[in-house]
Design an enzyme around this catalytic site. Structure first.
Site, PDB file in Angstrom:
ATOM      1  N   GLY B  23      38.604  15.054 -10.455  1.00  0.00           N
ATOM      2  CA  GLY B  23      38.214  13.762 -11.291  1.00  0.00           C
ATOM      3  C   GLY B  23      36.739  14.069 -10.539  1.00  0.00           C
ATOM      4  N   GLY B  25      34.295  10.550 -10.268  1.00  0.00           N
ATOM      5  CA  GLY B  25      34.198   9.097 -10.589  1.00  0.00           C
ATOM      6  C   GLY B  25      32.087   8.750 -10.869  1.00  0.00           C
ATOM      7  N   THR B  26      32.184   7.414 -10.812  1.00  0.00           N
ATOM      8  CA  THR B  26      30.565   7.002 -11.004  1.00  0.00           C
ATOM      9  C   THR B  26      29.662   7.769 -10.517  1.00  0.00           C
ATOM     10  OG1 THR B  26      31.820   4.438 -10.084  1.00  0.00           O
ATOM     11  CG2 THR B  26      29.698   5.026 -10.951  1.00  0.00           C
ATOM     12  N   LYS B  29      31.628  14.205  -9.031  1.00  0.00           N
ATOM     13  CA  LYS B  29      32.780  14.727  -9.477  1.00  0.00           C
ATOM     14  C   LYS B  29      33.805  14.948  -7.945  1.00  0.00           C
ATOM     15  CE  LYS B  29      30.876  17.746 -13.246  1.00  0.00           C
ATOM     16  NZ  LYS B  29      29.789  17.511 -12.827  1.00  0.00           N
ATOM     17  N   LYS B  45      34.600  14.829  -1.952  1.00  0.00           N
ATOM     18  CA  LYS B  45      33.789  13.894  -3.117  1.00  0.00           C
ATOM     19  C   LYS B  45      32.011  14.368  -3.542  1.00  0.00           C
ATOM     20  CE  LYS B  45      34.977   9.206  -4.302  1.00  0.00           C
ATOM     21  NZ  LYS B  45      35.201   8.004  -4.280  1.00  0.00           N
ATOM     22  N   ASP B 147      39.728  -2.534  -5.271  1.00  0.00           N
ATOM     23  CA  ASP B 147      40.836  -2.266  -6.177  1.00  0.00           C
ATOM     24  C   ASP B 147      41.556  -1.508  -6.526  1.00  0.00           C
ATOM     25  OD1 ASP B 147      39.775  -1.363  -8.704  1.00  0.00           O
ATOM     26  OD2 ASP B 147      39.022   0.339  -8.396  1.00  0.00           O
TER      27      ASP B 147
END
Lengths: 334, 314
Positions: B23, B25-26, B29, B45, B147
Site C-alpha cells: 500500500g 499512504g500520504t 509506502k 509503514k 477515518d
C-alpha cells in the site's frame, strides 16, 4: 439519567467504584453529584490509572516555561498545548539529565522541540518550525536541527505524547459536581488560566495531575460559588481517591503563588500587542550528566537563510533578532 | 511493545527483509516484511522526513502516540516498534512496525460481491460487535478515530478477527469537545455534521461511520456513495429525509447549511432489505441526525441485536 437518590441511581451506585492503583472503594457521593454517562466514567478511570505513568516533576525551569508560554500566547495556542509542551519538557530533561549550564542552547532546543510536538499533537493549525522561535531567544535553529531534537524527545519519551494532565480532569470533575450549567465554560476557562499561571513553579508540578486539578478547582469554586464552596470542596477528594491533605497542601501553595505574583498570565491571556517578558531560554537548575550527549556539538553559523519562507513584513519585524546565534547540531545520536 | 524509537541495535534495513509493497499512504509506502531474527511477518509503514521541512509529520506523531495508548486492545492493530533509519540519500526515515493482517474489510466485502454471495448474518454480527468494541475502547481512552472505513479495518479471514487500523487522522479529544478541523474522514463514511461544516464534533462522527459500514456489510454496497460533499449530503437526505430544526436542533446554523431539496425519510429497510428488525433498530440509532442522540459504541455493544452472539472469544 437516573436522579440522585432515586432507586435506580442507588442501584447503579453500588457498582460504581474507581480502581486507582491498589484502591478499590465504592464511591458514595454527596447530593449535588450527578451520575456520569458510561463513556465519561470509562474515560475518567483511564485517566486516573494513567496519570502516574506520564507524570514527572523537575527542579526549577521557570525561564523555559515562561518562554513556552510566550510562544503559546504568540500563536494563540490552546491551554492544553502549553501544558503538553511543559509535560514533555519535564519528562525529557528528567530522563536525560543533561547539563544545562554547559549547553544552554540545548535546553532551548529541547523546549522548542517540545512546543513544536505539542502543537502537532493538539493544534489544528501548526506554524512552521521557524515561526516557533519567538521572543528574545539567544539562539536560532534550522528546521533539520529541530527535527533531530524532535526525534530525540520522541524516542526518550517512548512516543507517549498523550499524557494525563490537570486539564484532563477539569471537565470530569465538573460533570460530577453539579455546578450550574451556565457557569461551566467560565469555570473551565478560569481553571485553565490558573493552571497556566502556576505551571512554571516546579513545586506545583510535583503533585499528581488529579490533585493539582482538584486544588485549582477549589480555588475557582471559591471565586465563582462562594456559598457552596465547602460542599463542593468536600466532594473532590472522594472523586479523586486521593488524600484531602495532598489537595489542601497543593491548594495552599497555589494560593501563595496567586497572591504573590498572579502568575505568568496574570490570570488572563496576554494580548499579542503586549511586549512579552523575554526568557533567557536557559534553565537555572544544574543537572548531573551521565549521558553521552557530548556528541552534540555547536557548529559555526549555518548558511541557511534566516527568513526562509517568511513574508516580507514578518522579516522586517524580526530583523533586530538576527544577531542571535544560528545553531546546527551535528552527530545526532541515532 | 519494545521501547519505540530506540529500535534496539539493528536498523530497519538490517532487521527486516521487505517482501512486497502492499500500500501507499500520504507520507510513504507500506510493505509486507519478514523480521530476520524471528521469521515473523510484519507490516512496515515507511514515513519520510524531509529535513528541510517541518519535522515529524503530525499524522505520524498522532498515530504512534495514540497506538502507544491503544495497542494493547485486541481490536486495535498492534504497533510493535518504531525504527529510525536512513534512505539512500541519507534522509531520515521512520519505520512503524505493525503486526501483519492478511486482508481488510474492503477486500473481504469485495470478495463476496464478486462471487455473488451474501456475508453470513452471524459473521456480520461478529464483525460489527468487534468493531463496536474497538471503537468503545478508543472512545473510553479519549480517542476519536475520524477515518473509520472498511479499508482501515484489518481482518484475519481464518479467525474472523477484526482490528481497527490507520490512526493517522485520529486524535485525543478534550471534554468539552473543542474546535477541530472539518476536513477529515473519507466522504462516504463522513457524518452529516462534518459535511455541514461543524468544527465541534464528538465520538458520534465515528458511530456514523460504523453505521455506514454496518449497512455495507449487509448489502455489499456503500450506503451513501457520494462523489462530492454536496452529493454526499443529498444521498443521506434522500434516505433519512432532509433534516430540520425539529429533528436536529441547530442544524440550520451550521456553516455549510443551505436550503436543500426537501425529502421525507424512508424506512431503512428499503436500503438494507435483508437486515433483521433488531439490526435495523441498531442501524437507525447509529444514523441519527442529532449527534448527541446517536448511540454510543458501548451502548451499541449492549444492543439486543448482539444477544445471540457468542462473545467469549471476541
Amino acid at each position: 439519567m437516573p436522579q440522585p437518590h432515586s432507586p435506580s441511581f442507588l442501584l447503579c451506585q453500588q457498582h460504581y467504584s474507581f480502581s486507582f492503583q491498589q484502591h478499590s472503594q465504592t464511591l458514595t457521593p454527596p447530593s449535588p453529584f450527578t451520575f456520569p454517562d458510561n463513556h465519561q466514567h470509562d474515560h475518567l478511570l483511564s485517566l486516573l490509572s494513567k496519570q502516574r505513568a506520564t507524570h514527572s516533576s523537575f527542579s526549577p525551569r521557570h525561564d523555559v516555561v515562561r518562554w513556552i508560554s510566550t510562544v503559546s500566547d504568540f500563536h494563540a495556542f490552546a491551554p492544553l498545548t502549553t501544558v503538553l509542551a511543559v509535560n514533555y519538557f519535564d519528562r525529557f530533561v528528567t530522563t536525560l539529565r543533561f547539563q544545562s549550564e554547559q549547553k544552554p542552547w540545548m535546553t532551548h532546543l529541547a523546549a522548542l522541540a517540545c512546543v513544536s510536538l505539542a502543537a502537532k499533537v493538539e493544534e489544528t493549525r501548526v506554524p512552521l518550525l521557524f515561526d516557533f522561535q519567538v521572543g528574545e531567544s539567544k539562539f536560532l535553529f534550522e528546521a533539520k536541527t529541530i527535527q533531530k531534537m524532535e526525534l530525540l524527545v520522541l524516542s526518550t519519551l517512548e512516543w507517549k505524547m498523550n499524557p494525563v494532565t490537570p486539564i484532563s480532569f477539569f471537565q470530569h470533575f465538573l460533570a460530577r459536581l453539579g455546578l450550574k450549567r451556565h457557569l461551566h465554560s467560565e469555570f473551565l476557562c478560569r481553571c485553565q488560566r490558573l493552571l497556566l499561571s502556576v505551571i512554571a513553579d516546579s513545586r506545583v508540578m510535583s503533585y499528581l495531575p488529579s490533585t493539582l486539578a482538584a486544588a485549582i478547582m477549589i480555588h475557582i469554586i471559591k471565586e465563582i460559588e462562594p456559598l457552596n464552596a465547602t460542599e463542593y470542596q468536600n466532594q473532590l477528594p472522594g472523586l479523586l481517591k486521593t488524600s484531602e491533605e495532598q489537595v489542601n497542601e497543593c491548594y495552599k501553595l497555589i494560593l501563595g503563588l496567586y497572591v504573590c505574583s498572579n502568575g505568568i498570565h496574570n490570570l488572563r491571556r496576554k494580548r499579542l500587542s503586549e511586549p512579552s517578558s523575554s526568557p533567557d531560554g536557559v534553565i537555572d537548575a544544574s543537572f548531573s550528566c551521565d549521558s553521552s550527549n557530548d556528541s552534540w556539538t555547536v557548529a559555526s553559523p549555518s548558511v541557511e537563510p534566516v527568513f526562509k519562507r517568511r513574508k516580507p513584513q514578518d522579516q522586517q519585524m524580526r530583523l533586530p533578532s538576527v544577531n542571535r546565534v544560528v545553531i546546527d547540531v551535528l552527530n545526532t545520536p541515532r | 511493545m519494545e521501547k519505540p524509537g530506540g529500535g534496539g541495535v539493528l536498523s530497519a534495513k538490517e532487521a527486516f527483509e521487505k517482501l512486497e509493497k502492499v500500500g501507499e499512504g500520504t507520507y510513504g509506502k507500506v510493505y509486507r516484511a519478514r523480521e530476520k531474527a524471528t521469521g515473523k511477518i510484519v507490516a512496515l509503514k515507511k514515513t519520510r522526513l524531509h529535513e528541510d521541512e517541518e519535522g515529524v509529520p503530525p499524522t505520524t506523531l498522532r498515530e504512534v502516540s495514540i497506538l502507544r495508548m491503544l495497542s494493547r486492545d485486541p481490536h486495535v492493530v498492534r504497533l510493535m516498534d518504531v525504527k529510525q533509519g536512513q534512505n539512500k540519500e541519507g534522509k531520515t526515515v521512520l519505520y512503524l512496525v505493525f503486526e501483519y493482517m492478511d486482508t481488510d474489510l474492503k477486500k473481504f466485502i469485495r470478495s463476496f460481491r464478486q462471487t455473488g454471495q451474501t456475508v453470513p448474518p452471524q459473521t456480520i454480527k461478529s464483525l460489527m460487535y468487534q468493531l463496536c468494541k474497538g471503537v468503545a475502547f478508543c472512545h473510553g481512552h479519549g480517542i476519536l478515530h475520524r477515518d473509520l472505513k472498511p479499508h482501515n479495518l484489518l481482518m484475519d479471514p481464518k479467525t474472523m478477527m477484526l482490528k481497527i487500523a490507520d490512526l493517522g487522522l485520529a486524535r485525543a479529544f478534550t471534554v468539552p469537545i473543542k474546535k477541530y478541523t472539518h476536513e477529515i474522514l473519507t466522504l462516504w463514511y463522513r457524518a452529516p455534521e462534518v459535511l455541514l461544516g461543524a468544527t465541534h464534533y464528538s465520538m458520534a462522527v465515528d458511530i456514523w461511520s460504523v453505521g455506514c459500514i454496518f449497512a455495507e456489510l449487509v448489502t455489499k454496497q456503500a450506503l451513501f456513495p457520494g462523489d462530492s460533499e454536496l452529493q454526499q449530503l443529498l444521498h443521506i437526505f434522500r434516505l433519512l429525509g432532509t433534516p430540520n430544526e425539529d429533528v436536529w436542533p441547530g442544524v440550520s446554523k451550521l456553516m455549510n447549511w443551505h436550503e436543500y431539496p426537501q425529502w421525507n425519510p424512508q424506512s431503512l429497510s428499503t436500503a438494507v432489505p435483508s437486515l433483521d428488525e433488531l439490526g435495523l433498530d441498531l442501524l437507525s440509532q447509529m444514523l441519527k441526525y442529532e449527534p448527541s442522540k446517536r448511540i454510543s459504541a458501548k451502548k451499541a455493544m449492549e444492543h439486543a441485536y448482539f444477544d445471540d452472539l457468542d462473545k467469549r472469544h471476541l
